[in-house]
Design a protein around this motif. Structure first.
Motif, short mmCIF file in Angstrom:
data_model
loop_
_atom_site.label_atom_id
_atom_site.label_comp_id
_atom_site.label_asym_id
_atom_site.label_seq_id
_atom_site.Cartn_x
_atom_site.Cartn_y
_atom_site.Cartn_z
N THR A 273 0.73 -1.21 0.02
CA THR A 273 0.03 -0.03 -0.14
C THR A 273 0.68 1.27 0.04
N GLU B 269 0.21 5.23 0.85
CA GLU B 269 -0.72 6.12 1.83
C GLU B 269 -0.28 7.48 1.52
N ILE C 104 -7.51 11.11 3.25
CA ILE C 104 -6.53 10.13 3.08
C ILE C 104 -6.80 9.52 1.85
N LEU C 105 -5.65 9.14 0.89
CA LEU C 105 -5.86 8.30 -0.15
C LEU C 105 -4.92 6.74 0.01
N SER C 106 -5.52 5.71 -0.17
CA SER C 106 -4.66 4.49 -0.16
C SER C 106 -4.86 3.89 -1.31
N VAL C 107 -3.66 3.33 -1.97
CA VAL C 107 -3.63 2.61 -2.97
C VAL C 107 -2.61 1.53 -2.88
N TYR D 127 -7.90 1.48 -5.32
CA TYR D 127 -7.58 2.74 -4.51
C TYR D 127 -8.91 3.03 -3.86
N ALA D 128 -8.82 3.75 -2.82
CA ALA D 128 -9.90 4.26 -1.75
C ALA D 128 -9.24 5.56 -1.14
N ALA D 129 -10.19 6.55 -1.33
CA ALA D 129 -9.97 7.98 -0.84
C ALA D 129 -11.11 8.40 0.18
#
Lengths: 174, 138
Positions: free
Chosen positions: A107, A109, A117-120, A130-132
């Protein structure tokens, strides 16, 4: 007027008053250029540190159960894709924090607060999940990685970092 | 907690602990938890421990036993109220196991990874990290 480079590479100017003024201007530009160069070095350092974090992670998570909950190991192939993703981040992009998920994905971040926050996630097959969280807004999805960071990811990186002032210089390239 | 007194229904206001055994799940900058700590794997469950009437020391002992059993170091726990995962359409099921009668599973996770990440972010954003009195080394 003539500006010549001397044998040692330093610029040589004439001796008139006008030449001195020009020399001063050029010297200022040289100094600014040097500052930019030094800045580039330190910014490159941030990227290098991120790579070091990635290789530390690879070492730490190469065996199963690295999280105590039966996690899958991070495969060398995943580290390879993650490296290429980092390399593909445009100059000037803030560097992420490196982490791992128990399914063996790496990940990256970008974090400002728990709700910004953005997590890839980087999968071994080259998929980017991805989720933000951006205040009350959310964005999530999957993009293929073919050597260029998808535009949607770069936009989200910018949105997470927007209005950010604090700590930016410590962890950015631009 | 004795087996016969462990309620089988998990109430919304109950606190659940996720033991943290991996240092990169803790942000050293502000001692918050990364969503990575709440990704369910292996599916379908995310393993947690109900606080119920346990004292902080008793919770610590359970976490320590798990860490010892798995040969890792207990770094702390992430506490979250049961209403938070339920608000994400997840279910919480009491699942007592040997050595931890307060064990529970959070299940009902979507199978696609981005949706899991989104939910894990929501949970992490509402979770509190309680560090154990040890050096996290981060």
């Amino acid at each position: 007027m003539n500006i010549e480079l001397m044998a040692n590479g330093t610029p040589s100017f004439g001796t008139t008053r006008g030449a001195s003024e020009t020399a001063r201007l050029v010297a200022e530009q040289v100094e600014q250029g040097l500052r930019r160069l030094l800045g580039s070095y330190s910014l490159g350092l941030a990227r290098r540190q991120t790579f070091e974090q990635l290789y530390d992670l690879a070492d730490e998570c190469r065996a199963p159960n690295w999280d105590g909950y039966d996690a899958s190991p991070i495969m060398p192939r995943t580290i390879g894709v993650a490296s290429r993703f980092l390399e593909a981040l445009p100059i000037g992009t803030r560097m992420p924090i490196v982490g791992a998920e128990p399914d063996g994905e790496v990940t990256f971040e970008w974090y400002r607060s728990p709700r910004r926050i953005l997590s890839v996630s980087i999968s071994p097959g080259g998929e980017i999940h991805y989720a933000a969280l951006l205040g009350s807004s959310k964005a999530y999805g999957t993009e293929p990685f073919f050597g260029e960071v998808p535009g949607v990811i770069l936009q989200l990186v910018r949105r997470v970092g927007s209005d950010e002032r604090r700590n930016h210089a410590d962890n950015s390239e631009g | 907690m004795k087996e016969e007194t462990t309620p089988t229904t998990v109430k919304d206001d109950e606190w659940l602990a996720r033991f943290i055994l991996f240092r990169k799940w803790i942000r050293s900058s502000d001692q918050t938890l990364r969503p990575d700590a709440f990704i369910p794997y292996p599916l379908p469950n995310l393993s947690v421990t109900r606080h119920l009437e346990l004292t902080p020391i008793e919770i610590l002992e359970i976490g320590q036993a798990i860490a010892d059993q798995r040969g890792t170091k207990l770094l702390g726990r992430g506490d979250v109220q049961a209403s938070i995962p339920r608000g994400q359409m997840l279910q919480i099921e009491a699942a007592p196991i040997e050595g931890n009668l307060n064990h529970a599973n959070i299940n009902g996770w979507p199978t696609d990874k981005p949706a899991q990440k989104m939910i894990a972010q929501e949970i992490a954003a509402r979770a509190s990290f309680v560090a154990m009195p040890v050096d996290t080394g981060d």
